[in-house]
Design an enzyme around this catalytic site. Structure first.
Site, mmCIF file in Angstrom:
data_model
loop_
_atom_site.group_PDB
_atom_site.id
_atom_site.type_symbol
_atom_site.label_atom_id
_atom_site.label_comp_id
_atom_site.label_asym_id
_atom_site.label_seq_id
_atom_site.Cartn_x
_atom_site.Cartn_y
_atom_site.Cartn_z
ATOM 1 C CG ASN A 86 -49.032 -50.734 46.561
ATOM 2 O OD1 ASN A 86 -49.096 -51.452 47.555
ATOM 3 N ND2 ASN A 86 -48.295 -51.049 45.511
ATOM 4 N N GLY A 92 -46.611 -47.199 48.871
ATOM 5 C CA GLY A 92 -45.844 -47.638 47.711
ATOM 6 C C GLY A 92 -46.482 -47.318 46.376
ATOM 7 C CD GLN A 93 -51.791 -44.886 44.210
ATOM 8 O OE1 GLN A 93 -52.250 -44.635 45.328
ATOM 9 N NE2 GLN A 93 -52.506 -44.759 43.099
ATOM 10 C CB SER A 94 -44.979 -45.495 41.778
ATOM 11 O OG SER A 94 -45.345 -46.623 41.017
ATOM 12 C CG HIS A 99 -52.482 -49.617 39.620
ATOM 13 N ND1 HIS A 99 -52.329 -48.266 39.865
ATOM 14 C CD2 HIS A 99 -51.419 -50.233 40.199
ATOM 15 C CE1 HIS A 99 -51.213 -48.078 40.556
ATOM 16 N NE2 HIS A 99 -50.652 -49.253 40.780
ATOM 17 C CG HIS A 101 -50.011 -54.351 41.844
ATOM 18 N ND1 HIS A 101 -48.834 -54.208 41.142
ATOM 19 C CD2 HIS A 101 -50.264 -53.143 42.410
ATOM 20 C CE1 HIS A 101 -48.379 -52.965 41.288
ATOM 21 N NE2 HIS A 101 -49.231 -52.300 42.046
HETATM 22 P P1 AMP Z 1 -47.815 -48.894 42.156
HETATM 23 O O1 AMP Z 1 -46.402 -48.692 42.619
HETATM 24 O O2 AMP Z 1 -48.671 -49.700 43.058
HETATM 25 O O3 AMP Z 1 -48.431 -47.557 41.788
HETATM 26 O O4 AMP Z 1 -47.718 -49.767 40.835
HETATM 27 C C1 AMP Z 1 -47.363 -49.250 39.590
HETATM 28 C C2 AMP Z 1 -46.947 -50.398 38.737
HETATM 29 O O5 AMP Z 1 -46.984 -49.992 37.385
HETATM 30 C C3 AMP Z 1 -45.521 -50.914 39.004
HETATM 31 O O6 AMP Z 1 -45.577 -52.288 39.363
HETATM 32 C C4 AMP Z 1 -44.816 -50.684 37.672
HETATM 33 O O7 AMP Z 1 -43.887 -51.697 37.374
HETATM 34 C C5 AMP Z 1 -45.969 -50.653 36.694
HETATM 35 N N1 AMP Z 1 -45.740 -49.905 35.483
HETATM 36 C C6 AMP Z 1 -45.235 -48.655 35.359
HETATM 37 N N2 AMP Z 1 -45.194 -48.283 34.075
HETATM 38 C C7 AMP Z 1 -45.700 -49.320 33.359
HETATM 39 C C8 AMP Z 1 -45.917 -49.552 31.964
HETATM 40 N N3 AMP Z 1 -45.616 -48.627 31.040
HETATM 41 N N4 AMP Z 1 -46.451 -50.739 31.585
HETATM 42 C C9 AMP Z 1 -46.746 -51.680 32.506
HETATM 43 N N5 AMP Z 1 -46.574 -51.521 33.837
HETATM 44 C C10 AMP Z 1 -46.046 -50.356 34.247
#
Ligand code: AMP
Length: 113
Positions: A86, A92-94, A99, A101
């Site tokens: 993302n 949808g990047q948070s 990274h 997935h």
């Molecule tokens: P995105 O929304 O593509 O930026 O993906 C971020 C991902 O990081 C989401 O799937 C979250 O569930 C995951 N995530 C957030 N915090 C952690 C954490 N502490 N350990 C493992 N995964 C995490």
């Protein structure tokens, strides 16, 4: 240096279920899995998002994809899995540390939501 949650995992400041690491990347299980197997492959270098990549990082991306294929074997999903990036909040990047997935262990639908 980046100060987001993935930087803290890379620096071992907070725990994660790490399944692989080397000098360029760390892979760990997603805390909120969207499939029976869901892990993240994260470069140690603090690149905020895919769109920020430079030509200098092309070798790094090749390395990450080699890691993904080996981990897919290790996690027994090599027969079929999905790799998702993302890039940007509207996608949808948070977490703003690049990274990949990797999801598998169930049938995947298309198009994604
Ligand atoms: P995105 O929304 O593509 O930026 O993906 C971020 C991902 O990081 C989401 O799937 C979250 O569930 C995951 N995530 C957030 N915090 C952690 C954490 N502490 N350990 C493992 N995964 C995490």
């Amino acid at each position: 240096m980046s100060d987001n949650i993935f930087a803290k995992i890379i620096n071992k400041e907070i725990p994660a279920d790490i399944i692989y690491e080397d000098d360029q990347c760390v892979a760990f299980r997603d805390v909120n899995p969207q499939a029976p197997v869901h892990f993240l492959v994260v470069p140690r270098k603090p690149i905020a998002k895919l769109q920020d990549l430079t030509a200098e990082e092309e070798g790094l991306i090749g390395h990450l994809h080699g890691v993904i294929t080996r981990l897919a074997e290790q996690e027994k999903i090599a027969e079929g899995y999905r790799v998702v990036v993302n890039s940007g909040s509207s996608a949808g990047q948070s977490v703003f540390h690049l990274h990949f997935h990797v999801l598998g262990g169930r049938p995947m639908r298309w198009p994604p939501g």
